[in-house]
Design a protein around this motif. Structure first.
Motif, PDB file in Angstrom:
ATOM      1  N   ILE A 113       0.839  -1.206   0.000  1.00 45.85           N
ATOM      2  CA  ILE A 113       0.000   0.000   0.000  1.00 45.85           C
ATOM      3  C   ILE A 113       0.871   1.253   0.000  1.00 45.85           C
ATOM      4  N   THR A 114       1.945   1.211   0.815  1.00 47.47           N
ATOM      5  CA  THR A 114       2.869   2.347   0.849  1.00 47.47           C
ATOM      6  C   THR A 114       3.510   2.572  -0.512  1.00 47.47           C
ATOM      7  N   GLN A 174       0.973   4.013  -2.779  1.00 49.26           N
ATOM      8  CA  GLN A 174       0.763   5.428  -2.454  1.00 49.26           C
ATOM      9  C   GLN A 174       1.871   6.293  -3.044  1.00 49.26           C
ATOM     10  N   ARG A 175       3.117   5.795  -2.947  1.00 49.17           N
ATOM     11  CA  ARG A 175       4.236   6.547  -3.521  1.00 49.17           C
ATOM     12  C   ARG A 175       4.103   6.655  -5.040  1.00 49.17           C
ATOM     13  N   LEU A 220       1.343   6.494  -6.706  1.00 53.20           N
ATOM     14  CA  LEU A 220       0.222   7.392  -6.966  1.00 53.20           C
ATOM     15  C   LEU A 220       0.650   8.849  -6.823  1.00 53.20           C
ATOM     16  N   LEU A 221       1.448   9.129  -5.776  1.00 56.86           N
ATOM     17  CA  LEU A 221       1.942  10.497  -5.582  1.00 56.86           C
ATOM     18  C   LEU A 221       2.843  10.931  -6.736  1.00 56.86           C
ATOM     19  N   THR A 269       0.664  11.461  -9.705  1.00 57.92           N
ATOM     20  CA  THR A 269      -0.096  12.707  -9.523  1.00 57.92           C
ATOM     21  C   THR A 269       0.799  13.912  -9.783  1.00 57.92           C
TER      22      THR A 269
END
Length: 388
Positions: free
Chosen positions: A124-125, A128-129, A131-132, A135
Motif C-alpha cells: 500500500i505504501t 501510495q508513492r 500514486l503520488l 499525480t
C-alpha cells in the motif's frame, strides 16, 4: 510433568486468565447460562451469550460427544453475523453440566497474519508513492500543457495581428497602383510625356516593392510550415558574402555608401547556403536603408569555439533600446523609414531570426542612436550541433 511444574502456580494462572484481555475464558452451563466470562471473552459476546457462539453454535457444542473431558479443539467464531465477529483458536471442555471455553489467537496464525499485514502495508505504501509520483507527473504535465496552450494562443493572436499588418501593407501599394493607372487611363491623351513617364515610374516602383513584399511573405510562410529545404554543408563565408554584395552594390552606390568586407577567404562554416544568403541580404539591405549618404558598412566574421560570429556593421542612424526590443516581435512587425524614406515591412528580420535559429544559432543587435548598429548572428563551424 507440566502439572507438576504448574501446580504451584494455580492461583496465579487462574488470576491471570480471569483478567486477561487477550486470552478468552468462559464457563457455560449446558442449559445455556453464562456462569463466568473474563474480560477478553466479554468483549466478544453480545447481548445473548449463547447466540454469540456462532460456529460451532451453542446447541452443536452441547450435542458434541463427551466421552472425554475435551470435546472440541479448533477455531470457533464469536459475535454476531450482522456486525463484528471474531475467530479464536479454542479448547472446549465438559464436566457434568458445565462447559469450559479457553482460547485465544493461534500464534502461528497470528504471525502469518502479521506477515501478510506487513506485506500489504508495504504494498500500500509503494502504491501510495507511485500514486503520488503519478499525480505529481500529471500536475507537471498539465502545467506544461497549460503553458504550451498559452503560448499557442499568444502565437495565434500574434499571427492574426501580423496578418492584419501585412494586409494593410499590401493594400496601400495596391491602392497607389490602381489610382495612378486610373489617372493614366482617363488622362492619357491629356498628359504630356514627362507626366506619363513619372506616373509609370511610380507604378513600376510600387509594383516591385509589392512583389518583394509578397516574395518575403511567401518565404516566411514556407519557413513556418517547414517546407523550405534545409541542407547545411561546409561553405566559405567570404564567397557567399561576395555573391550577396554583387546584388546589393547598386543599391549602395545610389546612396554612395561604401561596403567593406573584412572576412578572410579561408573561414568556413556549416550552413544552408540559401538561408545564409537570405540572412546576409536582409541584414545588408537594412544597413543600406538606415545609413546616410556616403556612409560605410563593414562585414566581419570571427570564430569563437564552435561558432562563427558574423557582423554587419553600419555607421547609420542607430536605434534606441525600445526599438531594439520590438525588432523580432511578430505581433509588432516594427519598421521605420530609411534615411531616404525607404519603406519596409520588418518581415526580413523575422526571416533572419527563423533561419539563424534553424542552425541553432542566435541573432542580436548592438546599437546606439546616432552611432550606427551592429547586427550579429552565429552559425556553427562544423556539423556538430546543427539542427537537421
Amino acid at each position: 510433568m507440566i502439572e507438576t511444574i504448574l501446580s504451584g502456580w494455580k492461583s496465579e494462572i487462574v488470576n491471570s486468565l480471569s483478567q486477561s484481555k487477550s486470552y478468552c475464558l468462559a464457563v457455560y452451563s449446558t442449559a445455556g447460562e453464562l456462569i463466568f466470562a473474563n474480560e477478553a471473552f466479554q468483549m466478544l459476546i453480545k447481548d445473548d451469550a449463547c447466540k454469540s457462539l456462532l460456529n460451532p453454535d451453542f446447541d452443536k457444542i452441547v450435542g458434541l460427544p463427551h466421552d472425554s473431558v475435551l470435546i472440541f479443539s479448533g477455531f470457533m467464531t464469536i459475535g454476531t453475523i450482522e456486525e463484528v465477529n471474531t475467530s479464536i483458536f479454542a479448547h472446549i471442555y465438559r464436566k457434568n453440566d458445565q462447559l469450559l471455553i479457553i482460547g485465544g489467537m493461534d500464534m502461528l496464525n497470528l504471525t502469518e497474519q502479521n506477515r501478510i499485514l506487513h506485506q500489504m502495508n508495504a504494498e500500500i505504501t509503494h502504491l501510495q508513492r507511485q500514486l503520488l509520483q503519478k499525480t505529481l507527473l500529471q500536475e507537471q504535465t498539465l502545467s506544461k500543457l497549460n503553458a504550451v496552450n498559452e503560448d499557442l494562443l499568444k502565437a495565434n493572436q500574434d499571427k492574426d495581428k501580423f496578418l492584419k499588418i501585412l494586409a494593410h501593407d499590401l493594400k496601400n501599394p495596391m491602392f497607389a497602383i490602381s489610382g495612378f493607372s486610373d489617372l493614366l487611363i482617363k488622362n492619357f491623351r491629356k498628359y504630356d510625356e514627362n507626366t506619363i513617364e513619372k506616373q509609370l515610374g511610380i507604378i513600376n516602383t510600387t509594383t516591385k516593392k509589392t512583389y518583394d513584399l509578397l516574395e518575403e511573405l511567401l518565404l516566411w510562410t514556407r519557413s513556418q510550415s517547414g517546407k523550405i529545404p534545409f541542407a547545411p554543408r561546409t561553405v566559405q563565408i567570404k564567397n557567399v558574402c561576395d555573391d550577396v554584395l554583387s546584388l546589393l552594390n547598386e543599391s549602395a552606390a545610389v546612396k554612395q555608401i561604401e561596403i567593406i568586407s573584412e572576412i578572410n577567404a579561408d573561414l568556413e562554416l556549416h550552413a544552408d547556403v540559401d538561408m545564409l544568403r537570405t540572412i546576409l541580404r536582409n541584414l545588408i539591405s537594412n544597413a543600406i536603408k538606415f545609413t546616410h549618404e556616403k556612409g560605410q558598412i563593414t562585414l566581419r566574421a570571427e570564430q569563437q569555439d564552435t561558432d562563427m560570429i558574423i557582423t554587419v556593421s553600419d555607421n547609420g542612424i542607430g536605434m534606441s533600446q525600445n526599438t531594439i526590443s520590438k525588432l523580432w516581435q511578430i505581433a509588432d512587425l516594427y519598421t521605420t523609414p530609411g534615411t531616404k524614406g525607404e519603406k519596409g515591412t520588418g518581415l526580413g528580420l523575422m526571416l533572419c531570426k527563423e533561419f539563424v535559429e534553424k542552425h541553432n544559432g542566435k541573432i542580436w543587435v548592438e546599437s546606439e542612436v546616432g552611432k550606427g548598429s551592429d547586427f550579429k548572428f552565429t552559425m556553427p563551424v562544423s556539423e556538430v550541433g546543427t539542427d537537421n
